[in-house]
Write a protein that holds these residues in place. Structure first.
Motif, PDB file in Angstrom:
ATOM      1  N   GLU A 141      -3.800  50.482  35.432  1.00  0.00           N
ATOM      2  CA  GLU A 141      -2.624  51.117  36.035  1.00  0.00           C
ATOM      3  C   GLU A 141      -1.835  51.898  34.988  1.00  0.00           C
ATOM      4  N   ASP A 142      -1.719  51.340  33.800  1.00  0.00           N
ATOM      5  CA  ASP A 142      -1.016  51.978  32.678  1.00  0.00           C
ATOM      6  C   ASP A 142      -1.916  51.828  31.469  1.00  0.00           C
ATOM      7  N   PHE A 143      -2.656  52.882  31.147  1.00  0.00           N
ATOM      8  CA  PHE A 143      -3.653  52.760  30.086  1.00  0.00           C
ATOM      9  C   PHE A 143      -3.014  52.485  28.732  1.00  0.00           C
ATOM     10  N   ASN A 144      -1.852  53.052  28.464  1.00  0.00           N
ATOM     11  CA  ASN A 144      -1.186  52.796  27.194  1.00  0.00           C
ATOM     12  C   ASN A 144      -0.855  51.310  27.047  1.00  0.00           C
ATOM     13  N   ALA A 145      -0.326  50.708  28.122  1.00  0.00           N
ATOM     14  CA  ALA A 145      -0.027  49.282  28.082  1.00  0.00           C
ATOM     15  C   ALA A 145      -1.308  48.461  27.927  1.00  0.00           C
ATOM     16  N   TRP A 146      -2.341  48.882  28.659  1.00  0.00           N
ATOM     17  CA  TRP A 146      -3.631  48.192  28.570  1.00  0.00           C
ATOM     18  C   TRP A 146      -4.161  48.209  27.144  1.00  0.00           C
ATOM     19  N   LEU A 147      -4.253  49.411  26.554  1.00  0.00           N
ATOM     20  CA  LEU A 147      -4.872  49.542  25.237  1.00  0.00           C
ATOM     21  C   LEU A 147      -4.026  48.857  24.168  1.00  0.00           C
ATOM     22  N   THR A 148      -2.712  48.956  24.292  1.00  0.00           N
ATOM     23  CA  THR A 148      -1.844  48.297  23.325  1.00  0.00           C
ATOM     24  C   THR A 148      -2.058  46.791  23.344  1.00  0.00           C
ATOM     25  N   HIS A 149      -2.108  46.211  24.547  1.00  0.00           N
ATOM     26  CA  HIS A 149      -2.356  44.774  24.645  1.00  0.00           C
ATOM     27  C   HIS A 149      -3.751  44.442  24.122  1.00  0.00           C
ATOM     28  N   TYR A 150      -4.740  45.208  24.559  1.00  0.00           N
ATOM     29  CA  TYR A 150      -6.126  44.903  24.218  1.00  0.00           C
ATOM     30  C   TYR A 150      -6.344  44.935  22.708  1.00  0.00           C
ATOM     31  N   ILE A 151      -5.925  46.037  22.066  1.00  0.00           N
ATOM     32  CA  ILE A 151      -6.160  46.195  20.631  1.00  0.00           C
ATOM     33  C   ILE A 151      -5.377  45.148  19.835  1.00  0.00           C
ATOM     34  N   THR A 152      -4.214  44.788  20.322  1.00  0.00           N
ATOM     35  CA  THR A 152      -3.385  43.818  19.603  1.00  0.00           C
ATOM     36  C   THR A 152      -3.941  42.405  19.692  1.00  0.00           C
ATOM     37  N   HIS A 153      -4.419  42.022  20.867  1.00  0.00           N
ATOM     38  CA  HIS A 153      -4.744  40.618  21.098  1.00  0.00           C
ATOM     39  C   HIS A 153      -6.232  40.282  21.139  1.00  0.00           C
ATOM     40  N   HIS A 154      -7.068  41.173  21.651  1.00  0.00           N
ATOM     41  CA  HIS A 154      -8.453  40.761  21.919  1.00  0.00           C
ATOM     42  C   HIS A 154      -9.368  40.814  20.693  1.00  0.00           C
ATOM     43  N   PRO A 155      -9.338  41.858  19.866  1.00  0.00           N
ATOM     44  CA  PRO A 155     -10.223  41.863  18.695  1.00  0.00           C
ATOM     45  C   PRO A 155     -10.054  40.664  17.768  1.00  0.00           C
ATOM     46  N   PRO A 156      -8.812  40.173  17.505  1.00  0.00           N
ATOM     47  CA  PRO A 156      -8.713  38.970  16.661  1.00  0.00           C
ATOM     48  C   PRO A 156      -9.442  37.760  17.237  1.00  0.00           C
ATOM     49  N   LEU A 157      -9.505  37.697  18.575  1.00  0.00           N
ATOM     50  CA  LEU A 157     -10.253  36.605  19.202  1.00  0.00           C
ATOM     51  C   LEU A 157     -11.755  36.847  19.102  1.00  0.00           C
ATOM     52  N   MET A 158     -12.191  38.067  19.412  1.00  0.00           N
ATOM     53  CA  MET A 158     -13.622  38.373  19.332  1.00  0.00           C
ATOM     54  C   MET A 158     -14.157  38.158  17.927  1.00  0.00           C
ATOM     55  N   ALA A 159     -13.338  38.471  16.918  1.00  0.00           N
ATOM     56  CA  ALA A 159     -13.777  38.324  15.529  1.00  0.00           C
ATOM     57  C   ALA A 159     -14.011  36.866  15.151  1.00  0.00           C
ATOM     58  N   GLN A 160     -13.505  35.929  15.965  1.00  0.00           N
ATOM     59  CA  GLN A 160     -13.720  34.506  15.705  1.00  0.00           C
ATOM     60  C   GLN A 160     -14.997  33.963  16.338  1.00  0.00           C
ATOM     61  N   LEU A 161     -15.695  34.772  17.125  1.00  0.00           N
ATOM     62  CA  LEU A 161     -16.954  34.316  17.710  1.00  0.00           C
ATOM     63  C   LEU A 161     -17.925  33.937  16.597  1.00  0.00           C
ATOM     64  N   PRO A 162     -18.514  32.769  16.646  1.00  0.00           N
ATOM     65  CA  PRO A 162     -19.423  32.363  15.563  1.00  0.00           C
ATOM     66  C   PRO A 162     -20.627  33.293  15.472  1.00  0.00           C
ATOM     67  N   GLY A 163     -20.921  33.707  14.234  1.00  0.00           N
ATOM     68  CA  GLY A 163     -22.087  34.540  13.996  1.00  0.00           C
ATOM     69  C   GLY A 163     -21.899  36.011  14.253  1.00  0.00           C
ATOM     70  N   ILE A 164     -20.701  36.460  14.606  1.00  0.00           N
ATOM     71  CA  ILE A 164     -20.500  37.880  14.893  1.00  0.00           C
ATOM     72  C   ILE A 164     -20.674  38.701  13.618  1.00  0.00           C
ATOM     73  N   ARG A 165     -21.371  39.823  13.734  1.00  0.00           N
ATOM     74  CA  ARG A 165     -21.633  40.694  12.596  1.00  0.00           C
ATOM     75  C   ARG A 165     -20.842  42.004  12.666  1.00  0.00           C
ATOM     76  N   GLU A 166     -20.711  42.562  13.851  1.00  0.00           N
ATOM     77  CA  GLU A 166     -20.000  43.828  14.025  1.00  0.00           C
ATOM     78  C   GLU A 166     -19.132  43.761  15.277  1.00  0.00           C
ATOM     79  N   LEU A 167     -18.050  44.532  15.251  1.00  0.00           N
ATOM     80  CA  LEU A 167     -17.148  44.614  16.393  1.00  0.00           C
ATOM     81  C   LEU A 167     -16.583  46.026  16.458  1.00  0.00           C
TER      82      LEU A 167
END
Length: 241
Positions: A141-167
């Motif tokens: 609905e609001d891409f700026n709000a979406w991307l701001t939330h996503y970039i702020t919160h989701h990559p730090p979680l994905m980076a904690q996945l065991p064995g992850i090499r690239e993101l």
């Protein structure tokens, strides 16, 4: 910012997911593309159903090519009619024993640090890894709000996945192209990379997934499919030894 061209090939026969051309030819053809800095060839990979957020999707590609450039202008030059990229499309189509449908999309690349990249500086000569490609096919609905939330919160979680090499996270760009194939319009794509399918399955079964699910439920409003594709990824070296 680095940009990436996605060339997606879908088999019209959902039961036929084999790439109808030798990946080594695709790698050689990719090296002929002017201005290219690196590339990856993704082919379907079997993976245990360990992801609580995804289900098999009918739009799974039988091949996804990623071609990276340092500049959008260089990429648009490579997309001129009758260029190297068009030759890849034409030869793959002519070699196919099943009907293929192609789609093209250019996206901005956002790369994120992972704890143990394992030599992912794009100069090593690793042959293959296992990638989980995610596509947000709908609209926020609001891409700026979406991307701001996503970039702020989701990559730090994905980076904690065991064995992850690239993101990497990709967002769409407008672009000029001489390729006479349809354009994909995914709002966003993600890529997380692991050593092999077993490592991907272990990551998807890890407790980190519960935290990612909680964040997923907190995303700003979005509607549309989010297909997930486990892929066998062949890395391209532009200066083979």
């Amino acid at each position: 910012m680095e940009v990436c061209f996605f060339l997606l090939a879908h088999c019209d026969d959902a039961a036929e997911m084999r790439l109808p051309i030798d990946p080594s030819w695709l790698a050689a053809a990719s090296r002929d593309i002017p201005g290219l800095t690196r590339f990856v060839i993704h082919l379907p990979a079997a993976s245990p159903d360990s992801d609580p957020l995804s289900k098999p999707h009918a739009s799974s590609p039988c091949c996804a090519l990623q071609w990276y450039f340092d500049d959008l202008g260089l990429l648009e030059t490579a997309l001129q009619t009758n260029g190297a990229m068009q030759r890849v499309v034409d030869r793959t189509t002519n070699a196919a024993e099943v009907d293929l449908t192609f789609a093209q999309q250019v996206m901005a690349v956002r790369s994120f640090t992972t704890p143990n990249p394992g030599g992912t500086d794009h100069t090593d000569h690793r042959a293959e890894r296992c990638t989980y490609l995610v596509s947000y096919e709908g609209e926020a609905e609001d891409f700026n709000a979406w991307l701001t939330h996503y970039i702020t919160h989701h990559p730090p979680l994905m980076a904690q996945l065991p064995g992850i090499r690239e993101l990497e996270i990709y967002t769409r760009l407008d672009f000029r192209s001489g390729l006479t194939i349809p354009r994909a319009t995914a709002m966003q794509r993600n890529k997380v990379v692991f050593d092999n399918p077993d490592a991907l399955a272990a990551a998807l079964a890890s407790p980190i997934r519960a935290h990612m699910k909680a964040d997923f439920n907190a995303f700003p409003p979005y509607s549309g499919p989010t297909p997930h594709f486990p892929m066998r990824s062949i890395y391209g070296n532009l200066n083979p030894i």
